[in-house]
Design an enzyme around this catalytic site. Structure first.
Site, mmCIF file in Angstrom:
data_model
loop_
_atom_site.group_PDB
_atom_site.id
_atom_site.type_symbol
_atom_site.label_atom_id
_atom_site.label_comp_id
_atom_site.label_asym_id
_atom_site.label_seq_id
_atom_site.Cartn_x
_atom_site.Cartn_y
_atom_site.Cartn_z
ATOM 1 N N ALA A 153 0.728 -1.221 0.029
ATOM 2 C CA ALA A 153 -0.023 -0.032 -0.122
ATOM 3 C C ALA A 153 0.839 1.251 -0.022
ATOM 4 C CB ALA A 153 -0.796 -0.021 1.252
ATOM 5 N N TYR A 154 2.015 1.116 0.908
ATOM 6 C CA TYR A 154 2.754 2.191 0.971
ATOM 7 C C TYR A 154 3.558 2.579 -0.444
ATOM 8 C CZ TYR A 154 6.586 5.246 2.971
ATOM 9 O OH TYR A 154 7.334 6.318 3.437
ATOM 10 N N ALA A 155 4.150 1.409 -1.044
ATOM 11 C CA ALA A 155 4.819 1.556 -2.256
ATOM 12 C C ALA A 155 4.032 1.906 -3.187
ATOM 13 C CB ALA A 155 5.484 0.155 -2.286
ATOM 14 N N ALA A 156 2.841 1.565 -3.342
ATOM 15 C CA ALA A 156 1.986 2.058 -4.583
ATOM 16 C C ALA A 156 1.693 3.317 -4.471
ATOM 17 C CB ALA A 156 0.771 1.068 -4.366
ATOM 18 N N LYS A 158 3.478 5.715 -2.836
ATOM 19 C CA LYS A 158 4.854 6.682 -3.028
ATOM 20 C C LYS A 158 5.260 6.432 -4.586
ATOM 21 C CE LYS A 158 6.106 8.183 1.039
ATOM 22 N NZ LYS A 158 5.947 9.459 1.074
#
Length: 251
Positions: A153-156, A158
């Site tokens: 979720a964070y990577a997407a 960012k």
């Protein structure tokens, strides 16, 4: 030091961690800094610290997930100071779970605190940044660039931020607006808590950093933010600046 003398700057997530480090570094260079944060107690404490350096600086409490509040942040700052020079989109919250476990709520949290506020604040700030030929500083992460496990979720969010930042750099360069991205590795409160909880894992990660340490939120991350907010960076746009001690070297 006056690299940012009288520049009006907004920093989301500015009450602690990397946000507070940037706020202090910028205030020490003469900037008028507005920190935006959900945490009132931490925000008011940081406001006092900033005002001791730059008396006109202030704290605004806001929930970035409430989309109708976002234009009001820009309007409040411009009404008070008469202009906006720099927008720093730093705030982001997320939950660490594997892709197979991730829920819509997890995605909504990450995009709702990170991507969407970044996008809509950029949109709201544009007319004012046109007037000042201002700068935007957004935040990426090695979690997105490398694809760290449990960080979907964070990577997407960012990487989505990196995508719109590059588009904005292309679209808004004609107005003299610079849009750049910092990807940091910092000794933030979250990293400090992780070091206490998982000291062996922390040390394993630290030992692989070429410069041998996590960055200081003010002296390392904050100083790069000062550079990107200043006239010294006027010929840099659309770039991801890795402020991570050499942990990830982009090709």
């Amino acid at each position: 030091m006056t690299k940012l003398q009288d520049k009006v700057i907004i920093i989301t997530g500015g009450a602690g961690g990397i946000g507070s480090g940037m706020a202090k570094a910028m205030a020490k260079e003469g900037a008028i800094v507005t920190i935006v944060d959900l945490n009132r107690e931490a925000g008011e404490t940081m406001e006092k610290e900033l005002q001791a350096i730059s008396p006109k600086s202030m704290f605004l409490q806001a929930n970035l997930m409430e989309r109708d509040q976002l234009p009001k942040i820009i309007d409040t700052v411009v009404e008070k100071y008469g202009k906006l020079d720099v927008l720093v989109n730093n705030a982001h919250a997320s939950k660490q779970v594997t892709i197979e476990e991730i829920t819509q709520a997890d995605l909504d949290l990450s995009f709702g605190t990170g991507f969407y506020p970044t996008f809509y604040l950029m949109q709201a700030a544009l007319p004012h940044l046109k007037e000042t030929k201002g700068n935007i500083i957004n935040f990426a992460s090695g979690a997105g660039i490398q694809g760290h496990e449990t960080q979907a979720a964070y990577a997407a969010a960012k990487e989505a931020i990196r995508g719109i930042s590059r588009v904005a750099a292309n679209e808004w360069g004609r107005y003299g607006i610079n849009v750049n991205i910092i990807s940091p590795l910092a000794d933030s409160p979250g990293v400090q808590a992780w070091a206490k909880a998982q000291p062996e894992y922390y040390e394993a990660v630290r030992s692989k950093i070429p410069l041998g340490r996590f960055g200081n939120v003010e002296e390392d991350i904050g100083r790069v933010a000062v550079f990107l907010a200043s006239d010294d960076s006027q010929y840099i746009t659309g770039q991801t600046i890795m402020v991570d001690g050499g942990s990830l070297m982009l090709h």
